[in-house]
Design an enzyme around this catalytic site. Structure first.
Site, PDB file in Angstrom:
ATOM      1  NE  ARG A  16      -1.252   2.911   2.604  1.00 44.66           N
ATOM      2  CZ  ARG A  16      -0.872   3.908   2.652  1.00 44.66           C
ATOM      3  NH1 ARG A  16      -1.115   5.209   1.580  1.00 44.66           N
ATOM      4  NH2 ARG A  16      -0.413   4.430   3.702  1.00 44.66           N
ATOM      5  CG  ASP A  17       3.173   4.410   3.018  1.00 46.44           C
ATOM      6  OD1 ASP A  17       2.716   5.323   2.232  1.00 46.44           O
ATOM      7  OD2 ASP A  17       4.211   4.531   4.003  1.00 46.44           O
ATOM      8  CG  HIS A 207       5.048   5.114   8.901  1.00 42.51           C
ATOM      9  ND1 HIS A 207       4.401   3.894   8.088  1.00 42.51           N
ATOM     10  CD2 HIS A 207       5.591   5.925   7.873  1.00 42.51           C
ATOM     11  CE1 HIS A 207       4.497   4.533   6.727  1.00 42.51           C
ATOM     12  NE2 HIS A 207       5.333   5.599   6.723  1.00 42.51           N
ATOM     13  CG  HIS A 209       9.162   7.725   5.209  1.00 41.38           C
ATOM     14  ND1 HIS A 209       8.538   8.412   4.089  1.00 41.38           N
ATOM     15  CD2 HIS A 209       8.198   7.050   5.831  1.00 41.38           C
ATOM     16  CE1 HIS A 209       7.703   8.073   3.917  1.00 41.38           C
ATOM     17  NE2 HIS A 209       7.442   7.101   4.835  1.00 41.38           N
ATOM     18  CB  CYS A 240      10.955  11.184   0.001  1.00 43.64           C
ATOM     19  SG  CYS A 240      10.769  12.723   0.408  1.00 43.64           S
ATOM     20  CG  ASN A 249       7.676   3.646   3.709  1.00 43.85           C
ATOM     21  OD1 ASN A 249       6.852   4.053   4.546  1.00 43.85           O
ATOM     22  ND2 ASN A 249       7.062   3.444   2.415  1.00 43.85           N
TER      23      ASN A 249
END
Lengths: 302, 302
Positions: A16-17, A207, A209, A240, A249
């Site tokens: 997803r992300d 979460h 990055h 990004c 991520n």
């Protein structure tokens, strides 16, 4: 030296992300990736988001992806939704774990959804009620929790206030998103210090990055404070949006590699996760920013 | 949470360790890079190595580079030497801070210099005597301190034994090299635990590679144990010889970026270091693996 947790729960967010921030890929590829991830031993996967296909074409086939994916019962799957329409689609697809997002930064929230943080919090209160009525559990992801690319530093007290609000509205879980990689161990300590005591009873997920290289350092800082839930994206999928070419991520296999060497269990087969990362790289057709994918684990000798 | 040091001393190793692991670049470019770094506020620079030009053509022009470089008195410069011939050249060039290397892994040492670790330690004892007689100070770098790409794990007791030996032979400083990025926070804790108490009086420096993403996490773990000296390489110059395309040294600007946000002083102007990283990238003509070079510091807003 602080004692560290014995085990950690990783949520894999690549499908997803990750894919939402890459060029669109075929439905088949998404299904293959989810299936490969489901076989790694990871306990949780963020599978899809139910968003408007014109806004996010990468997720236009979410229903079909989810229908075709293998769903072994040992894996918990979740979906992200932006509004009640998405929530209805997620429920109809059978999801019982749902994520919603709000930005701690008002500017970032307006750029994302054209609403103030306060307006989005009202929307989220209604969404939580709707989803709870349907028997689902709701995680509120607070984006830009460690800094905003438009506003700069975000006061941890502001983030803590958002936690207070969504908890009062019934949020079952909270995630803090380091949306553009502005977190450092100092920010982790400050934010957790501001919320931990007031919300000791709610599961917190972090979460990160790796935009500026601090991903694993931030995880170490959080482990030392007892945090045991982290998002990660296979291969480091997902760039990004504010810095073309920059990392997004943290890569799941890098997180797992470090944790396992530190004696912290994840339930994940590292070699299987590295194979999934190679598949992810093949699918998106660009070199992914994962050191463990490139060099192999430290146990792989010359 | 552990208290952290108020300041850290970074040794910039891009001109030597970095460029030695890149394709050869012109003398002019090396001088420009050293001069740019000398203007960043960094306190220490590893400038060159005096090695045989057939073995390491990248350093064939070490004498000329050093002669032409600006040498502001506030910067301490050092050179690496492999043997007495190199030591004589370094002394003749005016260096008073000299580094010598030995691998904790016997296999790695044999691959590097065709001698056992024990044989190299005898050589180093003689080198220390020679250099001390000439008034220089000697740092012994113990390579593969956190793992060996041929042998795997390296027992911290073996590394500690090497420290005992070289200290007895007069080493003024010790550096632990994570030569191929096999370190994790657990390994940092174990190694420092094995040597710290026995050698509280000797300056210890840690040299990490970011091959598997753990570079800044390892630095955080070391900071929590009170370590205040680290190597770093501008832009992350220097690849990993065992994994083509993989990252090498931690990028100086990523280290400085994290430290400054944590309130730890380095004396370095971060923007000047990022400009030096851009110069390094231009010089080697390949994309360097530095997130802070790519995305800018967290304080640089959209």
């Amino acid at each position: 030296m602080e004692p560290l947790p014995e085990s950690v729960s990783i949520r894999e967010v690549g499908p997803r992300d990750g894919l939402q921030n890459e060029d669109p890929v075929p439905t088949d590829a998404k299904v293959r990736l989810i299936d490969a991830l489901s076989a790694t031993g990871v306990g949780r996967i963020e599978a899809v988001s139910f968003v408007h296909p014109k806004a996010i074409p990468q997720m236009a086939d979410a229903d079909e992806v989810w229908q075709r994916a293998a769903k072994p019962p040992r894996v918990r799957y979740s979906a992200l939704v932006p509004n009640s329409r998405g929530a209805q689609r997620a429920l109809a697809a059978g999801f019982t774990e749902i994520e919603v997002v709000v930005s701690a930064s008002d500017t970032h929230n307006r750029r994302n959804v054209n609403r103030s943080t306060a307006e989005s919090l009202d929307d989220i209160a209604a969404l939580i009620a709707l989803l709870h009525d349907a028997g689902a559990r709701v995680e509120v992801i607070i984006a830009t929790s460690f800094g905003c690319p438009y506003e700069g530093d975000i006061d941890p007290a502001r983030v803590a206030g958002i936690v207070d609000r969504v908890r009062a509205d019934g949020a079952d879980r909270i995630a803090f998103g380091d949306t553009t990689g502005m977190g450092t161990p100092r920010r982790v300590r400050e934010l957790l210090g501001a919320v931990r005591d007031r919300h000791a009873d709610v599961p917190l997920l972090l979460h990160f990055h790796n935009t500026r290289g601090t991903g694993l350092a931030n995880i170490l800082a959080a482990l030392e404070l007892g945090v045991t839930e982290f998002d990660a994206s296979v291969g480091g999928l997902g760039g990004c949006p504010y810095a073309p070419g920059a990392s997004g991520n943290v890569a799941t296999e890098e997180v797992v590699h470090m944790l396992h060497d530190m004696g912290i269990a994840t339930g994940i087969d590292l070699e299987a996760m590295i194979e999934a990362a190679a598949l992810a790289e093949e699918i998106v057709g660009r070199r992914l920013p994962s050191g463990v994918l490139r060099a192999g684990p430290r146990t792989r000798l010359v």
